[in-house]
Design a protein around this motif. Structure first.
Motif, PDB file in Angstrom:
ATOM      1  N   CYS A  58      -0.736  57.340  60.563  1.00  0.00           N
ATOM      2  CA  CYS A  58       0.538  56.930  61.139  1.00  0.00           C
ATOM      3  C   CYS A  58       1.681  57.110  60.164  1.00  0.00           C
ATOM      4  N   TYR A  59       2.743  57.775  60.615  1.00  0.00           N
ATOM      5  CA  TYR A  59       3.883  58.074  59.751  1.00  0.00           C
ATOM      6  C   TYR A  59       4.809  56.866  59.665  1.00  0.00           C
ATOM      7  N   SER A  60       5.308  56.606  58.486  1.00  0.00           N
ATOM      8  CA  SER A  60       6.300  55.558  58.292  1.00  0.00           C
ATOM      9  C   SER A  60       6.948  55.770  56.949  1.00  0.00           C
ATOM     10  N   THR A  61       8.230  55.454  56.854  1.00  0.00           N
ATOM     11  CA  THR A  61       8.910  55.540  55.572  1.00  0.00           C
ATOM     12  C   THR A  61       8.874  54.212  54.837  1.00  0.00           C
ATOM     13  N   ILE A  62       8.231  53.204  55.430  1.00  0.00           N
ATOM     14  CA  ILE A  62       8.019  51.947  54.725  1.00  0.00           C
ATOM     15  C   ILE A  62       6.528  51.777  54.505  1.00  0.00           C
ATOM     16  N   GLU A  63       6.166  50.991  53.507  1.00  0.00           N
ATOM     17  CA  GLU A  63       4.760  50.763  53.251  1.00  0.00           C
ATOM     18  C   GLU A  63       4.203  49.805  54.291  1.00  0.00           C
ATOM     19  N   PRO A  64       3.062  50.134  54.896  1.00  0.00           N
ATOM     20  CA  PRO A  64       2.490  49.231  55.889  1.00  0.00           C
ATOM     21  C   PRO A  64       2.080  47.922  55.253  1.00  0.00           C
ATOM     22  N   PRO A  65       2.258  46.814  55.964  1.00  0.00           N
ATOM     23  CA  PRO A  65       1.864  45.516  55.403  1.00  0.00           C
ATOM     24  C   PRO A  65       0.365  45.447  55.211  1.00  0.00           C
ATOM     25  N   LYS A  66      -0.073  44.547  54.317  1.00  0.00           N
ATOM     26  CA  LYS A  66      -1.494  44.394  54.067  1.00  0.00           C
ATOM     27  C   LYS A  66      -2.191  43.815  55.289  1.00  0.00           C
ATOM     28  N   GLU A  67      -3.393  44.265  55.488  1.00  0.00           N
ATOM     29  CA  GLU A  67      -4.151  43.805  56.639  1.00  0.00           C
ATOM     30  C   GLU A  67      -4.442  42.316  56.524  1.00  0.00           C
ATOM     31  N   LYS A  68      -4.241  41.606  57.614  1.00  0.00           N
ATOM     32  CA  LYS A  68      -4.552  40.186  57.639  1.00  0.00           C
ATOM     33  C   LYS A  68      -6.016  40.005  58.044  1.00  0.00           C
ATOM     34  N   GLU A  69      -6.635  38.971  57.509  1.00  0.00           N
ATOM     35  CA  GLU A  69      -8.006  38.680  57.872  1.00  0.00           C
ATOM     36  C   GLU A  69      -7.999  37.980  59.219  1.00  0.00           C
ATOM     37  N   THR A  70      -8.656  38.586  60.182  1.00  0.00           N
ATOM     38  CA  THR A  70      -8.692  38.028  61.534  1.00  0.00           C
ATOM     39  C   THR A  70     -10.125  37.980  62.023  1.00  0.00           C
ATOM     40  N   ALA A  71     -10.398  37.021  62.862  1.00  0.00           N
ATOM     41  CA  ALA A  71     -11.715  36.936  63.474  1.00  0.00           C
ATOM     42  C   ALA A  71     -11.785  37.930  64.607  1.00  0.00           C
ATOM     43  N   ILE A  72     -12.898  38.657  64.679  1.00  0.00           N
ATOM     44  CA  ILE A  72     -13.065  39.663  65.721  1.00  0.00           C
ATOM     45  C   ILE A  72     -13.863  39.054  66.850  1.00  0.00           C
ATOM     46  N   GLY A  73     -13.281  39.074  68.038  1.00  0.00           N
ATOM     47  CA  GLY A  73     -13.956  38.512  69.190  1.00  0.00           C
ATOM     48  C   GLY A  73     -14.263  39.575  70.218  1.00  0.00           C
ATOM     49  N   MET A  74     -15.180  39.290  71.093  1.00  0.00           N
ATOM     50  CA  MET A  74     -15.540  40.229  72.141  1.00  0.00           C
ATOM     51  C   MET A  74     -14.565  40.084  73.289  1.00  0.00           C
ATOM     52  N   SER A  75     -14.208  41.203  73.900  1.00  0.00           N
ATOM     53  CA  SER A  75     -13.292  41.170  75.042  1.00  0.00           C
ATOM     54  C   SER A  75     -13.733  42.193  76.062  1.00  0.00           C
ATOM     55  N   ASN A  76     -13.697  41.809  77.308  1.00  0.00           N
ATOM     56  CA  ASN A  76     -14.056  42.725  78.389  1.00  0.00           C
ATOM     57  C   ASN A  76     -12.830  43.320  79.063  1.00  0.00           C
ATOM     58  N   HIS A 128       5.718  62.228  71.396  1.00  0.00           N
ATOM     59  CA  HIS A 128       4.877  61.211  70.770  1.00  0.00           C
ATOM     60  C   HIS A 128       5.526  60.734  69.478  1.00  0.00           C
ATOM     61  N   VAL A 129       5.398  59.448  69.159  1.00  0.00           N
ATOM     62  CA  VAL A 129       5.920  58.906  67.905  1.00  0.00           C
ATOM     63  C   VAL A 129       4.967  57.825  67.415  1.00  0.00           C
ATOM     64  N   GLU A 130       4.840  57.708  66.084  1.00  0.00           N
ATOM     65  CA  GLU A 130       3.989  56.695  65.486  1.00  0.00           C
ATOM     66  C   GLU A 130       4.768  55.926  64.428  1.00  0.00           C
ATOM     67  N   GLY A 131       4.401  54.670  64.206  1.00  0.00           N
ATOM     68  CA  GLY A 131       5.055  53.877  63.181  1.00  0.00           C
ATOM     69  C   GLY A 131       4.678  52.417  63.301  1.00  0.00           C
ATOM     70  N   TYR A 132       5.357  51.574  62.522  1.00  0.00           N
ATOM     71  CA  TYR A 132       5.163  50.124  62.561  1.00  0.00           C
ATOM     72  C   TYR A 132       6.405  49.511  63.188  1.00  0.00           C
ATOM     73  N   PHE A 133       6.395  49.390  64.512  1.00  0.00           N
ATOM     74  CA  PHE A 133       7.598  49.030  65.251  1.00  0.00           C
ATOM     75  C   PHE A 133       7.709  47.544  65.562  1.00  0.00           C
ATOM     76  N   ASP A 134       6.580  46.805  65.459  1.00  0.00           N
ATOM     77  CA  ASP A 134       6.652  45.361  65.657  1.00  0.00           C
ATOM     78  C   ASP A 134       6.188  44.673  64.379  1.00  0.00           C
ATOM     79  N   GLU A 135       5.931  43.371  64.453  1.00  0.00           N
ATOM     80  CA  GLU A 135       5.690  42.596  63.239  1.00  0.00           C
ATOM     81  C   GLU A 135       4.219  42.495  62.847  1.00  0.00           C
ATOM     82  N   ASP A 136       3.322  43.137  63.592  1.00  0.00           N
ATOM     83  CA  ASP A 136       1.921  43.037  63.191  1.00  0.00           C
ATOM     84  C   ASP A 136       1.572  44.154  62.210  1.00  0.00           C
TER      85      ASP A 136
END
Length: 216
Positions: A16-34, A62-70
């Motif tokens: 994914c292209y971005s001119t800003i550094e992507p934020p560090k990944e947050k530790e999240t619990a992975i749950g199952m979803s249907n 098409h465009v890629e980036g970090y457009f929201d706060e996650d």
């Protein structure tokens, strides 16, 4: 055949292209979803050189980036949604010109679609973080149906919706093809100041003039 090649290119996209550094990944619990997300039109435009006729630039971009706060890389697709007729032309045997409508929607449904754009086709550019809010902004270039001119504007995803943060401005093309790099270089940051390059239509050579870009 050509559209098939565009789709094939999707598998070879870089990160994914971005001119800003992507934020560090947050530790999240992975749950199952249907829950099954609706399919997204992933057709896209990848052009290394001008098409034989600029009018035939593919409708979907098409465009890629970090457009929201996650922390996830966001993917947006400019998709053709329909035609509309210009109500300004009526009467007699003159047929109203047909204009195309596009909407930019995102693979992650948490990001709302952008407003409908009307023109011959649209182009999308990730501008990086222009307003220091920690997110990338998107510029949209809409080619006029009636003339060889783009209308440009830049948008930011704020408080759950897309906000236009610049005035609209025009880019005459002389009916020539403008590459993605040409469009990317229309907005620059120098010494902490934002500028954009506007075409001087008063000069027959149509030189570019650098002007300060004021954000709303």
């Amino acid at each position: 055949m050509q559209k098939s090649l565009y789709a094939l290119c999707l598998f070879f996209l870089p990160a994914c292209y971005s001119t800003i550094e992507p934020p560090k990944e947050k530790e999240t619990a992975i749950g199952m979803s249907n829950i099954v997300e609706p399919a997204i039109d992933t057709g896209m435009m990848i052009l290394g050189s001008p098409p034989e006729n600029a009018q035939f630039i593919p409708d979907t971009v098409h465009v890629e980036g970090y457009f929201d706060e996650d922390t996830n890389c966001d993917k947006g697709y400019g998709v053709f949604v329909g035609n509309t007729h210009n109500d300004g032309v009526s009467g007699g045997s003159i047929e109203a010109p047909t204009e195309k409508q596009y909407i930019v929607r995102f693979q992650d449904n948490r990001i709302k679609p952008m407003p409908v754009m009307t023109g011959r086709h649209i182009r999308l550019v990730n501008e990086g973080d222009l307003n220091a809010d920690g997110k990338d902004e998107i510029s949209i270039f809409v080619l006029s149906t009636r003339s060889c001119m783009y209308t440009a504007s830049t948008w930011s995803y704020t408080a759950g919706r897309w906000i236009r943060i610049t005035d609209y401005w025009s880019i005459p093309t002389l009916c020539d093809y403008l590459s993605d790099e040409d469009l990317q270089n229309r907005i620059v940051m120098e010494d902490g100041m934002l500028y954009y390059y506007e075409t001087d239509v008063s000069d027959k050579d149509l030189p570019l003039i650098k002007k300060e870009l004021v954000l709303k």
